[in-house]
Structures are given as structure tokens and as C-alpha cells.
Design an enzyme around this catalytic site. Structure first.
Site, short mmCIF file in Angstrom:
data_model
loop_
_atom_site.label_atom_id
_atom_site.label_comp_id
_atom_site.label_asym_id
_atom_site.label_seq_id
_atom_site.Cartn_x
_atom_site.Cartn_y
_atom_site.Cartn_z
CE LYS A 110 1.23 4.99 8.22
NZ LYS A 110 1.22 4.15 7.06
CG ASP A 121 5.78 3.83 0.64
OD1 ASP A 121 6.09 4.58 1.60
OD2 ASP A 121 4.61 3.61 0.29
CE1 TYR A 143 -3.63 2.57 0.60
CE2 TYR A 143 -2.42 3.24 2.56
CZ TYR A 143 -3.43 3.46 1.65
OH TYR A 143 -4.25 4.56 1.78
C1 LIG Z 1 0.52 4.65 5.70
C2 LIG Z 1 1.27 4.43 4.45
C3 LIG Z 1 1.13 5.28 3.34
C4 LIG Z 1 0.12 6.39 3.30
O1 LIG Z 1 0.35 7.37 4.24
P1 LIG Z 1 -0.87 8.37 4.65
O2 LIG Z 1 -0.23 9.33 5.58
O3 LIG Z 1 -1.91 7.49 5.26
O4 LIG Z 1 -1.35 8.99 3.39
C5 LIG Z 1 1.95 5.08 2.25
N1 LIG Z 1 2.84 4.08 2.23
C6 LIG Z 1 3.00 3.23 3.26
C7 LIG Z 1 4.04 2.17 3.19
C8 LIG Z 1 2.20 3.36 4.40
O5 LIG Z 1 2.34 2.49 5.40
#
Ligand SMILES: *Cc1c(COP(=O)(O)O)cnc(C)c1O
Length: 420
Positions: A267, A239, A144
Site C-alpha cells: 500500500k 502484517d 486479512y
Molecule cells: C491489503 C492488505 C493485504 C494484501 O495486499 P494486496 O496488495 O491487496 O495483495 C495484506 N495484508 C493487509 C493487512 C492488507 O491490508
């Protein structure tokens, strides 16, 4: 436990907010029942609207590496608040945060701050396309990367939880720019590059997957991604929105010793406030406006409150490297409590108990989990005051605020929940 206040709030919420929540997985659709509404947090614990207390393993889905209301983050926020909440102009603090990120993450030479992980990945793939002049993006099934249109193909996390294969509202033409391949398969990547090598702008990957549950990279996999992308002139995007400052201070790239071209963060770098970032090689990042032709902007980007919280977080982690060995030890202890017949995956302080007796290495094997059994375990834990993510396809997080006593209690409650 009684939940009358949460029930009433949820009833009202459902009338005026889609599904009653501002992000889908919060609604408990896959595990049944209604979510507690959270009133406050302290350290490793949260309290709901009916004043029930829980040990929190969600940690706001990753950001709260130091737990709730960490004193250094609160005091940084108070100081920033006294000076004003937003200027839409450069500030000294955002230079400090950028420097802290470049200093910590080996491959980041320049960085741009945004407001969420979604914005970070959306911007990173735009930069990759602008830099390479190519359109295709390779992603992996079950990874994701936020709710970016072209990255919602086989996107794990909330979509996996709700059983949505692919969302409506994304034009087919956008999906056609994305190749979704199985995670941990080097052969699939080699084949995609054999067929489309000249059109692939980038491979984007969660170096440790968190969003189909925790799935580590197999030995040599990240190295292979690095080598194949370099050979074909495509960029490698890590990511690290979840893994950054989580699986090591310098993220998964430090832990596994790989240097991606671009990295996305979110995060933990916001210390609990909304922040994202993307950065990487200087020659690539120099192409971002206004120094280059690839446009990306944001009214609240580099927001002083978010930057203050993030900077306090990163400074604390830099000054206390022992946090990571403590997290590792506590998470390992928790994971050793899983009974036979459960597949446990863990990297540092992120982990998942999969309700399957076979190893989970990709999305297909994650989906073999017995989600009904997971749901019953989830509710048994919630009733015992242990707050887990309401989905089989999410990672759990230990924070630096979790004490030995929290872990001991959680292990004891988990044993009873498994037996029940
Ligand atoms: C949480 C997450 C996102 C999205 O971040 P948001 O702040 O919710 O838009 C993208 N990539 C990874 C790996 C994530 O865990």
C-alpha cells in the site's frame, strides 16, 4: 447525480470480468447498487465516468496517504519513465527504497521488494517456516493478509463482506496448517502454544486490524504476542501492509513500541503503484535466496516506476513529519461527528463507524453490526458526494490532501445521512 456511463461500463464489464471487477469488494454486492467507474482523481477528490465528484475516503484502499496526483510522486514517475519501465536487473533506486524502509521501520534490517501485499505475506510465512523448520501458522479471525491460500481461513475483508466463510479452491491440507484464533485474546494464544508450541512457525497479525473494519489492539496484547512467540521459538510477523507508514512513519511497531521478527509492507510504500515488501531480522532475511535456501523471486519486483513512486512518498513523509499530526487531528474531528449508538474505532488516520452500540474488539463483535443500516448510510453518503468503502468491514482513510473544508463538509453530510 446521473450514472448512465458507469451503468453501461458495468454492464459490459460483467460480461467479460467475473462480477465486473478485478477485486471483489469493488462490486458493491453487500451494499446493493452498482459501483461508479472512476475516471480521475485530484488531491482528496475523485470523479466518476459521469463526472460526478466525490470526497474520497477509500484512497485506493490505503496507498494514497498523500491523496491523488501528488506533485512529488508525479514528477518522480515522469523522471523514471524517461529512463525506461523495467529492466529485470538491479537499479540504484531500489537500493534507495530499501534503505528508506530500513531507516524508517525499527525492526527491519534487510528487506526484499515484491509486487503486492499478498506476495509479501506469502513470502514472509514461507521464510518463517523455512527459518524455524515448523509448519503451523497462527492467524486471527477477521485479519486479512491477502489471498494467500493458507491465510484465507476466517480472513475478514472481502470474504466478510460477501459472507464467504472460507473460500473454495484451497486444499484442506493447507487450511490444516493454519490456526485461526480470536483477535485480542491472549488466553487463546497461550492455549494454542500449550497444545502446538513445538509446531508453530509464526504468528501473523495486523497490529491494528483494518480488514474487519478498524479494530485496535487492546493494551498489552501486542506485548503478549511478542513475549509468547519469543518464549516458544516462533516468529512474530506484523502484517503492516495497511498500517505501515499510515499509523506512524515507522508503522504500528513504532506507534506501540514492539519489535516483530518479520514485517510485511505494501500500500503506502508504493505511492499508488503496485509494491509490497517483507523484511526483518538480518539472520532470518539472510536465509532468502540467493544468499540462503528459501526461494522467492519476481520478474517485475523492484520495478523502476513503482520504486520511484514509493521512494518519493517515503522521502516526502520523512521530510514532513507534521503530516501525521495533521492526519490525526482531521481524522479525530471526523470521528467526533458520529451520533450515539455508533461504535467508532480509530487509530491515527484509519477509522470505522460500526453500526452497533457495543464496543468492537474482535471479529465476533464486528459482525454484530447492522450491515443493512450501514448499507443505507453508505448510499446516503455516496449520493451526497462522500465516497466510502462499500462494506461495514473496511477501514476509511483520511489523507494529507483532505482539507479542513473537506472534513467540515463530510461531517455535515454525515449528519444528514444519519438522520435520513
Ligand atoms: C491489503 C492488505 C493485504 C494484501 O495486499 P494486496 O496488495 O491487496 O495483495 C495484506 N495484508 C493487509 C493487512 C492488507 O491490508
Amino acid at each position: 447525480m446521473t450514472h448512465s456511463k458507469s451503468e453501461e461500463l458495468f454492464r459490459r464489464a460483467q460480461e467479460i470480468i467475473p462480477g465486473g471487477v478485478n477485486s471483489p469488494v469493488r462490486a458493491y454486492r453487500s451494499v446493493g447498487g452498482n459501483p461508479p467507474f472512476i475516471a480521475r482523481g485530484e488531491g482528496s477528490h475523485i470523479f466518476d465516468a459521469d463526472d460526478n465528484e466525490y470526497i474520497d475516503y477509500v484512497g485506493s484502499w490505503g496507498p494514497l496517504l498523500l491523496g491523488h496526483r501528488h506533485p512529488e510522486i508525479l514528477s518522480a514517475l515522469e523522471k523514471a519513465l524517461a529512463n525506461g519501465t523495467s529492466f529485470g536487473a538491479p537499479t540504484g533506486q531500489e537500493v534507495e527504497l530499501a534503505a528508506a524502509i530500513c531507516d524508517a521501520v525499527p525492526s527491519i534490517e534487510m528487506v526484499r521488494l515484491v509486487n503486492s501485499g499478498t506476495e509479501a505475506t506469502m513470502s514472509a510465512i514461507r521464510v518463517a517456516r523455512g527459518f524455524t523448520g515448523r509448519d503451523l501458522i497462527v492467524k486471527f479471525e477477521g485479519c486479512y493478509h491477502g489471498h494467500v491460500d493458507s491465510l484465507l481461513v476466517k480472513a475478514g475483508s472481502g470474504l466478510a463482506t460477501l459472507g464467504i466463510a472460507d473460500t473454495q479452491g484451497v486444499p484442506k491440507a493447507f487450511c490444516d496448517t493454519t490456526l485461526a484464533l480470536p483477535y485480542n485474546s491472549t488466553d487463546a494464544v497461550e492455549q494454542a502454544f500449550r497444545e502446538h508450541g513445538q509446531q508453530i512457525a509464526a504468528v501473523i497479525v495486523e497490529p491494528v486490524v483494518g480488514n474487519m473494519g478498524c479494530v485496535p489492539p487492546q493494551t498489552g496484547y501486542l506485548e503478549a504476542l511478542r513475549e509468547i512467540t519469543a518464549r516458544h521459538g516462533a516468529l512474530l510477523i506484523f502484517d503492516e501492509v495497511m498500517t505501515g507508514f499510515r499509523v506512524a512513519f515507522g508503522g504500528a511497531q513504532e506507534r506501540f513500541g514492539i519489535r516483530p521478527d518479520l514485517t510485511t509492507l505494501g500500500k503506502v510504500i508504493g505511492g499508488g503503484l503496485p509494491v509490497g515488501a517483507y523484511g526483518g531480522r538480518r539472520d532470518i532475511m539472510s536465509r532468502v535466496a540467493p544468499s540462503g535456501p528459501i526461494y522467492q523471486a519476481g520478474t517485475l519486483s523492484g520495478n523502476p516506476l513503482a520504486v520511484a513512486a514509493g521512494l518519493a512518498m517515503l522521502r516526502h513523509l520523512k521530510a514532513h513529519p507534521e503530516v501525521y499530526s495533521q492526519l490525526e487531528a482531521r481524522a479525530a474531528k471526523l470521528c467526533s461527528s458520529a451520533p450515539a449508538g455508533i461504535a467508532v474505532n480509530r487509530v491515527g488516520s484509519m477509522f470505522t463507524f460500526f453500526f452497533t452500540d457495543r464496543p468492537v474488539t474482535d471479529y465476533e463483535s464486528a459482525k454484530r453490526s447492522d450491515t443493512g443500516r450501514f448499507g443505507r448510510f453508505f448510499h446516503a453518503m455516496l449520493e451526497r458526494g462522500i465516497y466510502l468503502a462499500p462494506s461495514q468491514f473496511e477501514a476509511a482513510f483520511v489523507s494529507a490532501a483532505h482539507t479542513e473544508e473537506d472534513i467540515r463538509k463530510t461531517v455535515a453530510e454525515a449528519q444528514e445521512a444519519f438522520n435520513a
